[in-house]
Design a protein around this motif. Structure first.
Motif, PDB file in Angstrom:
ATOM      1  N   ARG A  39       0.825  -1.219   0.000  1.00 33.46           N
ATOM      2  CA  ARG A  39       0.000   0.000   0.000  1.00 33.46           C
ATOM      3  C   ARG A  39       0.855   1.263   0.000  1.00 33.46           C
ATOM      4  O   ARG A  39       0.452   2.284  -0.530  1.00 33.46           O
ATOM      5  N   SER A  40       2.046   1.174   0.588  1.00 30.67           N
ATOM      6  CA  SER A  40       2.908   2.354   0.617  1.00 30.67           C
ATOM      7  C   SER A  40       3.688   2.533  -0.681  1.00 30.67           C
ATOM      8  O   SER A  40       4.175   3.621  -0.949  1.00 30.67           O
ATOM      9  N   LEU A  41       3.784   1.490  -1.485  1.00 32.57           N
ATOM     10  CA  LEU A  41       4.616   1.565  -2.690  1.00 32.57           C
ATOM     11  C   LEU A  41       3.842   1.588  -4.002  1.00 32.57           C
ATOM     12  O   LEU A  41       4.320   2.143  -4.983  1.00 32.57           O
ATOM     13  N   CYS A  42       2.688   0.957  -4.047  1.00 36.70           N
ATOM     14  CA  CYS A  42       1.941   0.862  -5.303  1.00 36.70           C
ATOM     15  C   CYS A  42       1.063   2.095  -5.512  1.00 36.70           C
ATOM     16  O   CYS A  42       0.676   2.769  -4.567  1.00 36.70           O
ATOM     17  N   ALA A  43       0.748   2.332  -6.768  1.00 33.60           N
ATOM     18  CA  ALA A  43      -0.004   3.529  -7.136  1.00 33.60           C
ATOM     19  C   ALA A  43      -1.486   3.443  -6.791  1.00 33.60           C
ATOM     20  O   ALA A  43      -2.100   4.453  -6.480  1.00 33.60           O
ATOM     21  N   THR A  44      -2.074   2.261  -6.869  1.00 28.28           N
ATOM     22  CA  THR A  44      -3.505   2.119  -6.592  1.00 28.28           C
ATOM     23  C   THR A  44      -3.726   1.024  -5.553  1.00 28.28           C
ATOM     24  O   THR A  44      -2.902   0.115  -5.423  1.00 28.28           O
ATOM     25  N   PRO A  45      -4.843   1.074  -4.846  1.00 23.14           N
ATOM     26  CA  PRO A  45      -5.153  -0.001  -3.883  1.00 23.14           C
ATOM     27  C   PRO A  45      -5.257  -1.366  -4.559  1.00 23.14           C
ATOM     28  O   PRO A  45      -4.859  -2.376  -3.988  1.00 23.14           O
ATOM     29  N   GLU A  46      -5.775  -1.382  -5.782  1.00 22.87           N
ATOM     30  CA  GLU A  46      -5.900  -2.647  -6.506  1.00 22.87           C
ATOM     31  C   GLU A  46      -4.522  -3.229  -6.814  1.00 22.87           C
ATOM     32  O   GLU A  46      -4.288  -4.433  -6.648  1.00 22.87           O
TER      33      GLU A  46
END
Length: 190
Positions: A39-46
């Motif tokens: 969650r801290s690294l990816c652009a979207t929650p998906e």
């Protein structure tokens, strides 16, 4: 002292030896931390959820490749970081608009993902003692006192390591000039 939120070294060692129950417990015990990393690294929650699941699959399949049972957190951080970066590159290649309405420019998305990648690489490059403090305090959100106790440090020593870690990450991220990524984002604005 090891991070108490990650599965213990005994469990990791048992999983490395092929104990099916230990592998299952290791994967389920690692999930909250892996999800937080994603969650801290990816652009979207998906993307974060997909990256976390992919990282756990890799953990399940390749636990025997982990060299030191105490290095689980940093190993999983690298796996999650790589998976988030892979997903970012895939989105950029496919030019898919982000879910949820507002369409941002591809340049803005690329710059945001590059920044996240640079931060992740800078964190991964930290010395282990600084990386543990930074991850526990800034990524996992633990209190300073809890981090100090978990790592067997005094509060001033923990704060010192955290300060050095944050400074090193900041310097590493700032060391890459914006011109290396096509110049100022506002130069070619219409």
């Amino acid at each position: 002292m090891a991070d108490p939120t990650w599965p213990g070294e005994r469990l990791v060692t048992a999983a490395q030896r092929g104990d099916v129950d230990a592998i299952g417990a290791l994967v389920s015990g690692s999930y909250p931390n892996v999800r937080r990393f994603a969650r801290s690294l990816c652009a979207t929650p998906e993307d974060a959820e997909d990256a976390a699941q992919e990282a756990l699959i890799i953990l399940y399949r390749k636990i025997g490749m982990l060299r030191a049972s105490g290095a689980l957190a940093s190993w999983m951080f690298r796996i999650v970081r790589n998976e988030c970066l892979r997903r970012a590159r895939t989105v950029l290649r496919n030019d898919a608009p982000p879910p949820g309405g507002a369409v941002r420019s591809a340049e803005d998305e690329a710059l945001e993902r590059l920044d996240a990648g640079r931060v992740a690489a800078a964190v991964a490059a930290l010395p282990a003692d600084q990386r543990r403090v930074l991850i526990m305090r800034d990524i996992q959100g633990h209190s300073g006192r809890m981090v100090a106790e978990a790592l067997g440090l005094s509060t001033p020593a923990m704060k010192s390591r955290l300060h050095r870690a944050r400074r090193a990450v900041r310097l590493a991220v700032q060391a890459v000039p914006d011109s290396a990524f096509g110049g100022d984002a506002g130069e070619n604005a219409c």
